[in-house]
Scaffold this active site. Structure first.
Site, mmCIF file in Angstrom:
data_model
loop_
_atom_site.group_PDB
_atom_site.id
_atom_site.type_symbol
_atom_site.label_atom_id
_atom_site.label_comp_id
_atom_site.label_asym_id
_atom_site.label_seq_id
_atom_site.Cartn_x
_atom_site.Cartn_y
_atom_site.Cartn_z
ATOM 1 N N LYS A 117 -2.579 6.569 1.425
ATOM 2 C CA LYS A 117 -2.393 7.014 2.802
ATOM 3 C C LYS A 117 -1.400 8.172 2.790
ATOM 4 O O LYS A 117 -0.193 7.982 2.923
ATOM 5 C CB LYS A 117 -1.884 5.842 3.655
ATOM 6 C CG LYS A 117 -2.566 5.780 5.006
ATOM 7 C CD LYS A 117 -2.336 4.472 5.704
ATOM 8 C CE LYS A 117 -2.763 4.562 7.149
ATOM 9 N NZ LYS A 117 -4.210 4.707 7.345
ATOM 10 N N ARG A 129 0.844 -1.207 0.000
ATOM 11 C CA ARG A 129 0.000 0.000 0.000
ATOM 12 C C ARG A 129 0.876 1.253 0.000
ATOM 13 O O ARG A 129 0.564 2.246 -0.665
ATOM 14 C CB ARG A 129 -0.937 -0.022 1.207
ATOM 15 C CG ARG A 129 -2.014 1.037 1.151
ATOM 16 C CD ARG A 129 -3.082 0.811 2.215
ATOM 17 N NE ARG A 129 -2.544 0.949 3.566
ATOM 18 C CZ ARG A 129 -3.246 0.700 4.670
ATOM 19 N NH1 ARG A 129 -4.517 0.292 4.590
ATOM 20 N NH2 ARG A 129 -2.707 0.848 5.859
ATOM 21 N N GLU A 158 -16.371 6.496 3.833
ATOM 22 C CA GLU A 158 -15.728 6.001 5.061
ATOM 23 C C GLU A 158 -15.669 7.134 6.077
ATOM 24 O O GLU A 158 -16.268 8.185 5.868
ATOM 25 C CB GLU A 158 -14.348 5.425 4.749
ATOM 26 C CG GLU A 158 -13.368 6.421 4.160
ATOM 27 C CD GLU A 158 -11.948 5.852 4.056
ATOM 28 O OE1 GLU A 158 -11.524 5.116 4.962
ATOM 29 O OE2 GLU A 158 -11.248 6.161 3.069
HETATM 30 C C1 LIG Z 1 -5.333 3.877 7.636
HETATM 31 C C2 LIG Z 1 -6.733 4.156 7.219
HETATM 32 C C3 LIG Z 1 -7.772 3.209 7.359
HETATM 33 C C4 LIG Z 1 -7.570 1.897 8.053
HETATM 34 O O1 LIG Z 1 -6.688 1.049 7.403
HETATM 35 P P1 LIG Z 1 -6.030 -0.184 8.159
HETATM 36 O O2 LIG Z 1 -5.081 -0.729 7.172
HETATM 37 O O3 LIG Z 1 -7.123 -1.140 8.472
HETATM 38 O O4 LIG Z 1 -5.391 0.354 9.389
HETATM 39 C C5 LIG Z 1 -9.025 3.541 6.878
HETATM 40 N N1 LIG Z 1 -9.277 4.739 6.325
HETATM 41 C C6 LIG Z 1 -8.319 5.676 6.172
HETATM 42 C C7 LIG Z 1 -8.667 6.967 5.546
HETATM 43 C C8 LIG Z 1 -7.025 5.416 6.611
HETATM 44 O O5 LIG Z 1 -6.086 6.341 6.467
#
Ligand SMILES: *Cc1c(COP(=O)(O)O)cnc(C)c1O
Length: 341
Positions: A184, A82, A220
């Protein structure tokens, strides 16, 4: 190895400086070999790309102690890939995925005294990140980068049980269509701060963001993906190009299908249909799943049948199964648990 004297069960989610961190620098088109260092501070030029144009990305994962006393982390290969995707989208060099995993292992080993003991509920949060470091004043990608990993012990996410949250449908958008919602990057968080501060001032724990194009579909929250449970026991999770692909959510989908024999639908989820679901949860590394009890849409309340006292029964089963796998109580799918020590 002597553990640090920390009050593990009462740690919050805050930064505690530990002994060691990993650093590697990218210059003239190549990453150096990297090293574990003790200095927690970074000195950069005032014009570094990260300061001027926010060229920075990050990851988040946890190391913890299993029931049989091993220190492990959960699916670090998915964090590595990722982060590679995030880097490509922001025109940054990829830190090689194998080296990412090796560096995680190296930093956790160097900070083993900070890995909370089994049963404390606490974990060692691992934060890999990368930034443009050389001076950039015309808008363009930096030429030099720094990849780092620090760790910090964090307390149990739920103290005294997981109480269902009340969240609101946000008037702000998190991610544009064809934008950067799926990576991210710090920039996605900078622009969410006003929305979350506003939500907190109004008494809500989190924002439910909708798709910005039609504002009819669930995306989300600021830092967690949604899962819903239907009244006939299916797991439904929103599908959208602007959602961050949560590793926890992807793992829960697998657990639902292969451990709990549930049907899973990954599809567009209309805000309109949320009132028909039986349970709702937010999933991410920090909490695994936070149950949602109530969603407020401009004065209209959606109260999930699972109520405001505890996690819904299916959500609980998902939570117990995934945390059981993580803690070594249940057999894990091949490659999910990486033993560090
Ligand atoms: C990090 C993150 C998540 C959760 O991801 P995980 O890999 O399960 O920790 C969900 N939404 C956003 C916007 C994120 O930055």
């Amino acid at each position: 190895m002597e553990k640090k004297q920390l009050d593990w069960s009462n740690l919050g989610f805050g930064y505690i400086q530990t002994d060691a961190r990993f650093v590697s620098n990218y210059k003239n088109g190549a990453w150096d070999e990297g090293a574990v260092v003790t200095d927690a501070n970074i000195v950069l030029n005032e014009c570094a790309g990260v300061f001027q144009y926010a060229q920075t990305i990050f990851e988040g994962l946890k190391a913890y102690t299993t029931e049989d006393g091993r220190i492990v982390c959960f699916r670090p290969d998915l964090n590595a890939s990722r982060m590679a995707d995030s880097a490509k989208r922001l025109e940054m060099p990829v830190f090689p995925e194998e080296r990412f995993i090796d560096a995680v292992i190296e930093v956790v080993k160097a900070n083993a005294a900070y890995v909370p003991p089994f049963g404390s509920g606490a974990t060692l949060y691992i934060r890999p990140y990368m930034m443009g470091t050389n001076p950039v004043i015309g808008v363009k990608p930096a030429d030099e980068y720094m990849f780092r990993i620090f760790v910090t012990p964090v307390g149990p996410y739920f103290k005294g049980g997981a109480k269902p949250l009340t969240i609101k449908v946000s008037d702000f958008d998190r991610a544009a269509p064809h934008g950067t919602g799926h990576i991210k990057a710090g920039l996605n968080y900078a622009m969410s701060l006003h929305a979350i501060v506003t939500a907190h001032e109004e008494g809500y724990a989190e924002n439910m963001y909708l798709d910005p194009q039609t504002r009819t579909k669930v995306e989300e929250t600021g830092g967690a993906n949604f899962i819903f449970i239907t009244k006939d026991n299916k797991l439904v999770t929103p599908k959208s190009d602007s959602i961050l692909p949560s590793i926890t959510r992807r793992s829960l989908v697998y657990v639902a299908q292969h451990y709990l024999n549930m049907e899973v639908e990954e599809r567009e989820v209309l805000l309109e249909e949320v009132k028909d679901f039986a349970e709702c949860g937010l999933c991410g590394t920090a909490a695994v799943i936070s149950p949602v009890g109530r969603i407020v849409d401009h004065g209209k309340e959606i109260c999930l049948p699972s109520g405001m006292d505890e996690m819904g029964p299916v959500t609980k089963k998902l939570y117990d199964t995934l945390t059981g796998i993580q803690m070594g109580k249940l057999e894990a799918p091949e490659g999910w648990i990486k033993t560090i020590l």
